[in-house]
Motif scaffolding. Structure first.
Motif, PDB file in Angstrom:
ATOM      1  N   TYR A 221       0.820  -1.206   0.000  1.00  9.89           N
ATOM      2  CA  TYR A 221       0.000   0.000   0.000  1.00  9.89           C
ATOM      3  C   TYR A 221       0.859   1.264   0.000  1.00  9.89           C
ATOM      4  O   TYR A 221       0.552   2.248  -0.688  1.00  9.89           O
ATOM      5  CB  TYR A 221      -0.932   0.009   1.219  1.00  9.89           C
ATOM      6  N   ALA A 222       1.948   1.272   0.794  1.00  6.05           N
ATOM      7  CA  ALA A 222       2.773   2.468   0.903  1.00  6.05           C
ATOM      8  C   ALA A 222       3.422   2.822  -0.436  1.00  6.05           C
ATOM      9  O   ALA A 222       3.384   3.978  -0.874  1.00  6.05           O
ATOM     10  CB  ALA A 222       3.840   2.266   1.976  1.00  6.05           C
ATOM     11  N   ILE A 223       4.014   1.828  -1.099  1.00  4.47           N
ATOM     12  CA  ILE A 223       4.678   2.106  -2.372  1.00  4.47           C
ATOM     13  C   ILE A 223       3.663   2.502  -3.439  1.00  4.47           C
ATOM     14  O   ILE A 223       3.892   3.423  -4.232  1.00  4.47           O
ATOM     15  CB  ILE A 223       5.505   0.884  -2.813  1.00  4.47           C
ATOM     16  N   MET A 224       2.533   1.804  -3.443  1.00  4.39           N
ATOM     17  CA  MET A 224       1.487   2.161  -4.411  1.00  4.39           C
ATOM     18  C   MET A 224       1.038   3.606  -4.204  1.00  4.39           C
ATOM     19  O   MET A 224       0.948   4.394  -5.154  1.00  4.39           O
ATOM     20  CB  MET A 224       0.304   1.194  -4.262  1.00  4.39           C
ATOM     21  N   SER A 225       0.776   3.980  -2.950  1.00  3.45           N
ATOM     22  CA  SER A 225       0.306   5.331  -2.658  1.00  3.45           C
ATOM     23  C   SER A 225       1.374   6.374  -2.972  1.00  3.45           C
ATOM     24  O   SER A 225       1.074   7.459  -3.503  1.00  3.45           O
ATOM     25  CB  SER A 225      -0.087   5.418  -1.176  1.00  3.45           C
ATOM     26  N   PHE A 372      12.180  -0.707   0.309  1.00  2.46           N
ATOM     27  CA  PHE A 372      11.015  -1.242   1.000  1.00  2.46           C
ATOM     28  C   PHE A 372      10.559  -2.571   0.398  1.00  2.46           C
ATOM     29  O   PHE A 372      10.023  -3.436   1.105  1.00  2.46           O
ATOM     30  CB  PHE A 372       9.887  -0.205   0.990  1.00  2.46           C
ATOM     31  N   LEU A 373      10.777  -2.749  -0.892  1.00  2.00           N
ATOM     32  CA  LEU A 373      10.517  -4.045  -1.511  1.00  2.00           C
ATOM     33  C   LEU A 373      11.469  -5.098  -0.952  1.00  2.00           C
ATOM     34  O   LEU A 373      11.067  -6.238  -0.681  1.00  2.00           O
ATOM     35  CB  LEU A 373      10.684  -3.942  -3.026  1.00  2.00           C
ATOM     36  N   VAL A 374      12.706  -4.705  -0.742  1.00  2.00           N
ATOM     37  CA  VAL A 374      13.686  -5.617  -0.153  1.00  2.00           C
ATOM     38  C   VAL A 374      13.274  -5.988   1.269  1.00  2.00           C
ATOM     39  O   VAL A 374      13.373  -7.155   1.687  1.00  2.00           O
ATOM     40  CB  VAL A 374      15.089  -4.972  -0.154  1.00  2.00           C
ATOM     41  N   LEU A 375      12.781  -5.020   2.028  1.00  2.00           N
ATOM     42  CA  LEU A 375      12.334  -5.279   3.399  1.00  2.00           C
ATOM     43  C   LEU A 375      11.258  -6.349   3.445  1.00  2.00           C
ATOM     44  O   LEU A 375      11.326  -7.289   4.246  1.00  2.00           O
ATOM     45  CB  LEU A 375      11.802  -3.986   4.022  1.00  2.00           C
ATOM     46  N   HIS A 376      10.254  -6.236   2.576  1.00  2.00           N
ATOM     47  CA  HIS A 376       9.205  -7.259   2.579  1.00  2.00           C
ATOM     48  C   HIS A 376       9.765  -8.618   2.167  1.00  2.00           C
ATOM     49  O   HIS A 376       9.374  -9.646   2.727  1.00  2.00           O
ATOM     50  CB  HIS A 376       8.048  -6.889   1.653  1.00  2.00           C
TER      51      HIS A 376
END
Length: 395
Positions: A221-225, A372-376
């Protein structure tokens, strides 16, 4: 699917209009009224702030008085947001526009609970399909929200966007009618439990599955937003595309968010949740690469379509995974915490998008999303390495 699920699909199609409505015209209307350009995206971010502030009260009320009365209160908040937005347009008041955005966000906090209500209306093996069906209502909202935003002349009217805000209020009233006469609390398939029952939250949060589920939805949601909020301004101010093109990109992006729901429930049963989430991460990486490579209309369009698909796979995957970490009596506390973290992350992303775009430009904004993609991915790996035994639903 039970009738409750289809009622929630219809209600989602109407009540969710607030999100694409404000995503499309929030920053544009904000630019007309704001005292400085840096504040233009503030109304878009404040929608998510309103959502975050309302999540805990909404789930607290649902635990005590049931889901349906709170759903009706949510549509009432949406109606009030439409009225306040129209008043802001009439008086040319930026602070009032911001208040309308916050109130609209409180209504959306309740709409985001529709997916859990749908999952509780079916057997556990159909939970993913039920959540995905409800998200299909967003397909209608994706087109209806931006279209009603231009009602009454849009930004060219004597009072820019006033007609659109009034139309938004009317749509929320329709959602209220659908829920009043269609939704049945008796259709929820959960065992009754004492308020506040279950394990301590500290024990629940020690489970890697909880963090994998929350991170899927929160990072998604965060990256999309973050990217979506900046897109209309990037297209119109930086790349000099017409407003109509920006509208079309946002509409098709939101369609791409919800259209995969036709198959995402089936996909979870076939390939499992981990592969579903991995596909979502790959779609996000593809979005960043495409958006980084150019600023033509088709670069924006293809990147935003991939962004929508990635969001769906991560959000549906995380939503379906979350119940594996809680018991029935714990559901409202865990669902509330999940949405608080998801939409808190989204609020941070949306509020910072305008400033980041101004400071680092479009390409810099895109690169910020990658860690943040790496974090997930790391949190997913920890969960997968710690799994003991398979459950009934493929993970």
């Amino acid at each position: 699917m039970p009738l409750n699920v289809w009622i929630l699909v219809a209600a989602q199609a109407l009540a969710m209009c607030t999100a694409p409505f404000i995503v499309f015209i929030g920053s544009i209307h904000g630019r007309l009224l704001a005292p400085s350009p840096e504040l233009a995206t503030l109304p878009v971010g404040l929608v998510v702030v309103g959502t975050v502030l309302a999540i805990k009260p909404a789930t607290w009320l649902m635990e005590r008085i049931g889901r349906k009365p709170v759903m009706l209160l949510g549509t009432l908040a949406g109606t009030l947001a439409g009225s306040l937005g129209a008043l802001a347009a009439w008086t040319a008041s930026f602070p009032l526009l911001c208040v309308a955005a916050v109130v609209g966000g409180t209504g959306l906090a309740v709409v985001h609970q529709y997916r859990f209500a749908a999952m509780e209306s079916v057997s556990s093996d159909m939970a993913g399909s039920a959540a995905a069906r409800v998200l299909l209502g967003g397909l209608v909202a994706a087109w209806l929200g931006p279209e009603i935003a231009l009602a009454g002349g849009g930004g060219q009217a004597q009072y820019p966007f006033m007609g659109g805000w009034l139309a938004l209020g009317a749509v929320q009233v329709l959602a209220m009618v659908v829920l009043t006469f269609g939704y049945r609390a008796s259709g929820e398939h959960v065992r009754g439990a004492a308020v506040g029952g279950g394990r301590p939250m500290t024990a629940i949060l020690k489970q890697p599955v909880i963090w994998a589920a929350i991170s899927a939805a929160a990072v998604g949601y965060a990256i999309m937003s973050f990217i979506m909020t900046a897109t209309p301004l990037s297209m119109t101010e930086i790349a000099s595309h017409p407003l109509e093109d920006a509208k079309r990109v946002i509409q098709l992006h939101i369609m791409a968010m919800y259209l995969p729901s036709l198959v995402s429930g089936w996909l979870i049963r076939v390939v499992g949740i981990p592969r579903m989430m991995a596909l979502g991460l790959l779609a996000y990486l593809g979005c960043v690469v495409l958006a980084f490579s150019g600023i033509t209309f088709h670069h924006y369009l293809s990147a935003l379509i991939l962004l929508g698909i990635g969001w769906n796979f991560l959000f549906v995957g995380g939503t379906t995974l979350l119940p594996k970490g809680y018991q029935d009596e714990e559901r409202f506390r865990v669902q509330g915490l999940n949405d608080l973290m998801v939409f808190g992350s989204q609020a941070t992303a949306a509020l910072s998008a305008g400033a980041v775009l101004a400071a680092f430009h479009w390409t810099g904004l895109l690169l910020i999303a990658v860690p943040f993609l790496v974090l997930h991915g790391v949190l997913m790996a920890i969960w997968l390495m710690g799994r003991r035994a398979p459950t009934g639903l493929p993970e």
